[in-house]
Scaffold this active site. Structure first.
Site, PDB file in Angstrom:
ATOM      1  N   PHE A  64       0.814  -1.166  -0.016  1.00  0.00           N
ATOM      2  CA  PHE A  64       0.030  -0.041   0.145  1.00  0.00           C
ATOM      3  C   PHE A  64       0.815   1.513  -0.131  1.00  0.00           C
ATOM      4  O   PHE A  64       0.624   2.403   0.467  1.00  0.00           O
ATOM      5  CB  PHE A  64      -0.870  -0.176   1.050  1.00  0.00           C
ATOM      6  CG  PHE A  64      -0.651  -0.591   2.561  1.00  0.00           C
ATOM      7  CD1 PHE A  64      -0.850  -1.896   2.668  1.00  0.00           C
ATOM      8  CD2 PHE A  64       0.243   0.163   3.416  1.00  0.00           C
ATOM      9  CE1 PHE A  64      -0.464  -2.377   3.962  1.00  0.00           C
ATOM     10  CE2 PHE A  64       0.448  -0.406   4.487  1.00  0.00           C
ATOM     11  CZ  PHE A  64       0.348  -1.703   4.804  1.00  0.00           C
ATOM     12  N   PHE A  65       1.993   1.075  -0.588  1.00  0.00           N
ATOM     13  CA  PHE A  65       2.834   2.412  -0.705  1.00  0.00           C
ATOM     14  C   PHE A  65       3.595   2.247  -2.119  1.00  0.00           C
ATOM     15  O   PHE A  65       4.128   1.501  -2.430  1.00  0.00           O
ATOM     16  CB  PHE A  65       3.632   2.783   0.466  1.00  0.00           C
ATOM     17  CG  PHE A  65       4.375   1.483   1.099  1.00  0.00           C
ATOM     18  CD1 PHE A  65       3.694   0.961   2.175  1.00  0.00           C
ATOM     19  CD2 PHE A  65       5.532   0.914   0.740  1.00  0.00           C
ATOM     20  CE1 PHE A  65       4.341  -0.378   2.527  1.00  0.00           C
ATOM     21  CE2 PHE A  65       6.073  -0.090   1.297  1.00  0.00           C
ATOM     22  CZ  PHE A  65       5.646  -0.854   2.157  1.00  0.00           C
ATOM     23  N   ALA A  66       3.778   3.616  -2.490  1.00  0.00           N
ATOM     24  CA  ALA A  66       4.948   3.927  -3.616  1.00  0.00           C
ATOM     25  C   ALA A  66       5.992   4.663  -3.100  1.00  0.00           C
ATOM     26  O   ALA A  66       5.986   5.671  -2.559  1.00  0.00           O
ATOM     27  CB  ALA A  66       3.975   4.762  -4.871  1.00  0.00           C
ATOM     28  N   TRP A  67       7.055   4.102  -3.599  1.00  0.00           N
ATOM     29  CA  TRP A  67       8.277   4.968  -3.146  1.00  0.00           C
ATOM     30  C   TRP A  67       9.559   4.589  -4.106  1.00  0.00           C
ATOM     31  O   TRP A  67       9.568   3.448  -4.796  1.00  0.00           O
ATOM     32  CB  TRP A  67       8.724   5.225  -1.919  1.00  0.00           C
ATOM     33  CG  TRP A  67       8.976   4.020  -1.124  1.00  0.00           C
ATOM     34  CD1 TRP A  67       8.656   2.425  -1.576  1.00  0.00           C
ATOM     35  CD2 TRP A  67       9.505   3.504   0.284  1.00  0.00           C
ATOM     36  NE1 TRP A  67       8.907   1.528  -0.549  1.00  0.00           N
ATOM     37  CE2 TRP A  67       9.352   2.268   0.646  1.00  0.00           C
ATOM     38  CE3 TRP A  67       9.764   4.552   1.347  1.00  0.00           C
ATOM     39  CZ2 TRP A  67       9.673   1.854   1.738  1.00  0.00           C
ATOM     40  CZ3 TRP A  67      10.368   3.909   2.446  1.00  0.00           C
ATOM     41  CH2 TRP A  67      10.274   2.558   2.793  1.00  0.00           C
ATOM     42  N   ASN A  68      10.477   5.595  -4.239  1.00  0.00           N
ATOM     43  CA  ASN A  68      11.648   5.169  -5.420  1.00  0.00           C
ATOM     44  C   ASN A  68      12.998   5.608  -4.494  1.00  0.00           C
ATOM     45  O   ASN A  68      12.946   6.208  -3.454  1.00  0.00           O
ATOM     46  CB  ASN A  68      11.572   6.408  -6.503  1.00  0.00           C
ATOM     47  CG  ASN A  68      10.278   6.186  -7.399  1.00  0.00           C
ATOM     48  OD1 ASN A  68       9.769   5.103  -7.566  1.00  0.00           O
ATOM     49  ND2 ASN A  68       9.629   7.060  -7.488  1.00  0.00           N
ATOM     50  N   HIS A  75      25.053  18.574  -8.663  1.00  0.00           N
ATOM     51  CA  HIS A  75      25.017  19.415  -9.815  1.00  0.00           C
ATOM     52  C   HIS A  75      24.268  18.897 -10.948  1.00  0.00           C
ATOM     53  O   HIS A  75      24.817  18.841 -11.906  1.00  0.00           O
ATOM     54  CB  HIS A  75      26.371  19.908 -10.141  1.00  0.00           C
ATOM     55  CG  HIS A  75      27.143  20.634  -8.955  1.00  0.00           C
ATOM     56  ND1 HIS A  75      27.212  21.857  -8.894  1.00  0.00           N
ATOM     57  CD2 HIS A  75      27.804  20.159  -7.834  1.00  0.00           C
ATOM     58  CE1 HIS A  75      28.008  22.180  -7.631  1.00  0.00           C
ATOM     59  NE2 HIS A  75      28.233  20.891  -7.091  1.00  0.00           N
ATOM     60  N   HIS A  85      32.198  24.549  -3.827  1.00  0.00           N
ATOM     61  CA  HIS A  85      32.291  24.020  -4.994  1.00  0.00           C
ATOM     62  C   HIS A  85      33.426  24.329  -5.858  1.00  0.00           C
ATOM     63  O   HIS A  85      33.977  23.682  -6.848  1.00  0.00           O
ATOM     64  CB  HIS A  85      31.017  24.534  -5.864  1.00  0.00           C
ATOM     65  CG  HIS A  85      31.003  23.874  -7.449  1.00  0.00           C
ATOM     66  ND1 HIS A  85      31.313  22.686  -7.763  1.00  0.00           N
ATOM     67  CD2 HIS A  85      30.622  24.424  -8.414  1.00  0.00           C
ATOM     68  CE1 HIS A  85      31.359  22.412  -8.990  1.00  0.00           C
ATOM     69  NE2 HIS A  85      30.654  23.429  -9.728  1.00  0.00           N
ATOM     70  N   HIS A 214      32.021  31.200 -11.533  1.00  0.00           N
ATOM     71  CA  HIS A 214      32.359  30.329 -10.452  1.00  0.00           C
ATOM     72  C   HIS A 214      33.464  30.832  -9.653  1.00  0.00           C
ATOM     73  O   HIS A 214      33.544  30.949  -8.432  1.00  0.00           O
ATOM     74  CB  HIS A 214      32.773  28.790 -11.135  1.00  0.00           C
ATOM     75  CG  HIS A 214      31.650  28.213 -11.558  1.00  0.00           C
ATOM     76  ND1 HIS A 214      30.957  27.847 -12.869  1.00  0.00           N
ATOM     77  CD2 HIS A 214      31.079  27.081 -10.867  1.00  0.00           C
ATOM     78  CE1 HIS A 214      30.302  27.099 -12.757  1.00  0.00           C
ATOM     79  NE2 HIS A 214      29.978  26.378 -12.116  1.00  0.00           N
TER      80      HIS A 214
HETATM   81  C1  23J Z   1      32.331  21.546 -12.490  1.00  0.00           C
HETATM   82  C2  23J Z   1      33.455  22.216 -13.114  1.00  0.00           C
HETATM   83  C3  23J Z   1      33.067  22.913 -14.191  1.00  0.00           C
HETATM   84  C4  23J Z   1      31.921  23.458 -14.159  1.00  0.00           C
HETATM   85  C5  23J Z   1      30.616  23.206 -13.359  1.00  0.00           C
HETATM   86  C6  23J Z   1      31.123  21.998 -12.337  1.00  0.00           C
HETATM   87  C7  23J Z   1      29.508  23.332 -13.210  1.00  0.00           C
HETATM   88  O1  23J Z   1      28.920  23.986 -14.276  1.00  0.00           O
HETATM   89  C8  23J Z   1      28.436  23.293 -11.958  1.00  0.00           C
HETATM   90  O2  23J Z   1      27.390  22.742 -12.203  1.00  0.00           O
HETATM   91  O3  23J Z   1      28.890  23.885 -11.120  1.00  0.00           O
HETATM   92  S1  23J Z   1      31.441  24.999 -15.249  1.00  0.00           S
HETATM   93 MN    MN Z   2      26.857  23.368 -10.274  1.00  0.00          MN
END
Ligand code: 23J
Ligand code: MN
Length: 265
Positions: A64-68, A75, A85, A214
Site C-alpha cells: 500500500f505504498f509507492a516510493w523510489n 550538480h 564548489h 564560479h
Molecule cells: C565543475 C566544473 C566546471 C563547471 C561546473 C562544475 C558547473 O558548471 C557546475 O555545475 O557547477 S562549469
Molecule cells: Mn553546479
C-alpha cells in the site's frame, strides 16, 4: 504607519490565499532526461545521468505504498552552487550546503532579460556595461539580492543536445563576463543565476579568470544557480526568489526547487 514582521507575514499569507501573490516554479524536471554537464575528457570524471529506481508501487514489494530511490549528482538539473564548489571558495566554513546562512537564500530577484540577444547569438555575454544599462531602466541592484540572466534557455531543456549546444569548438551558451560578475559582487549580491547548464557561459573556459562566475562568486562566498526555468514569467524587479539547497553534509551544491513570489495584476 510602521509595519512589523508579523504584520508583513499576515499580509503575505492573505495575498497568497487570494492570489494577489503568485508562486512561480522556476525549476526544471529532474529525471533521466535532465541535461547534465559533460566536462571535456581532460577531466576524468563527470556527473552521471539521473536515475530513478522504483522500490514499490502498491505491489509485492510494498502493498500500500509507492516510493523510489535515486542516483543523483549534486550538480544536476535546476541546482545550487555552494562556495566550496570552487577552489576559490574552499576556505569558507559556511560555504557548504549544510553550513550556509539560510537567511541569504530568500531575497529580491533582479531579472535581466537577455532572451533576444541570446536567440541571435548563442555565445552572448552579459557585461558590466549591460547590467548598468539595465539598472538605468529598471533601478539599481541592491545588497543581498539575487541577479538572474533570462535567456529562455529552458525551452531547450527537453533536448540535451540543444541545451548543451556543443560542437568541435566546445559548448555554446550565453553567460556573464568577468567584469559583469565583479560589478555584481561590488553591489553586494547574494548570488547569480542562469538558465543554462552552469552559471558560466559555454565558452567561459577561455576567459580570464576561467569560469568567472564560479571563480569570482565563490571567492566572495556567494552562491550560483543553474538551469533555472520560467524566468519569462517574472518581472524585472519586484519578485522574491527562494532558492534552497538540500542540507547535504559537506555538500558543494544540490538540486533545488526554485520558487519565485510575484505580485499579480
Ligand atoms: C565543475 C566544473 C566546471 C563547471 C561546473 C562544475 C558547473 O558548471 C557546475 O555545475 O557547477 S562549469
Ligand atoms: Mn553546479
Amino acid at each position: 504607519m510602521k509595519m512589523s514582521g508579523a504584520d508583513s507575514l499576515t499580509n503575505l499569507a492573505m495575498m497568497l490565499a487570494s492570489g494577489g501573490v503568485e508562486v512561480v516554479d522556476c525549476t526544471g524536471i529532474l529525471g533521466p532526461d535532465t541535461p547534465i554537464l559533460q566536462l571535456p575528457e581532460d577531466f576524468a570524471k563527470n556527473t552521471p545521468k539521473v536515475e530513478i529506481h522504483k522500490i514499490s508501487e502498491y505491489d509485492n514489494d510494498g502493498p500500500f505504498f509507492a516510493w523510489n530511490w535515486m542516483k543523483l549528482g549534486e550538480h544536476s538539473g535546476t541546482h545550487f552552487d555552494a562556495p566550496h564548489h570552487w577552489i576559490t571558495g574552499k576556505d569558507y566554513e559556511d560555504g557548504f550546503t549544510d553550513t550556509l546562512d539560510v537567511q541569504r537564500l530568500v531575497a529580491p530577484v533582479n531579472v535581466i532579460d537577455c532572451s533576444k540577444q541570446s536567440a541571435e547569438n548563442e555565445d552572448f555575454l552579459l557585461t558590466a556595461e549591460g547590467v548598468k544599462s539595465w539598472e538605468a531602466v529598471n533601478g539599481e541592484i541592491g545588497k543581498g539580492e539575487w541577479v538572474v540572466m533570462r535567456t529562455d534557455w529552458d525551452k531547450r531543456a527537453n533536448d540535451e543536445a540543444k541545451f548543451l549546444n556543443a560542437d568541435e569548438t566546445g559548448p555554446h551558451s550565453p553567460g556573464p563576463t568577468p567584469d559583469c560578475i565583479e560589478y555584481l559582487l561590488s553591489k553586494g549580491i547574494v548570488g547569480w543565476g542562469t538558465q543554462c547548464i552552469g552559471t558560466d557561459a559555454g565558452q567561459a573556459g577561455g576567459m580570464e579568470p576561467a569560469y568567472p562566475a564560479h571563480n569570482l562568486l565563490h571567492r566572495d562566498n556567494c552562491f550560483g544557480l543553474a538551469s533555472l526555468a520560467n524566468l519569462d514569467k517574472l518581472p524585472a524587479k519586484g519578485a522574491i526568489l527562494i532558492a534552497a539547497p538540500l542540507k547535504i553534509q559537506r555538500g558543494t551544491g544540490s538540486p533545488i526547487r526554485a520558487l519565485a513570489l510575484i505580485p499579480k495584476g
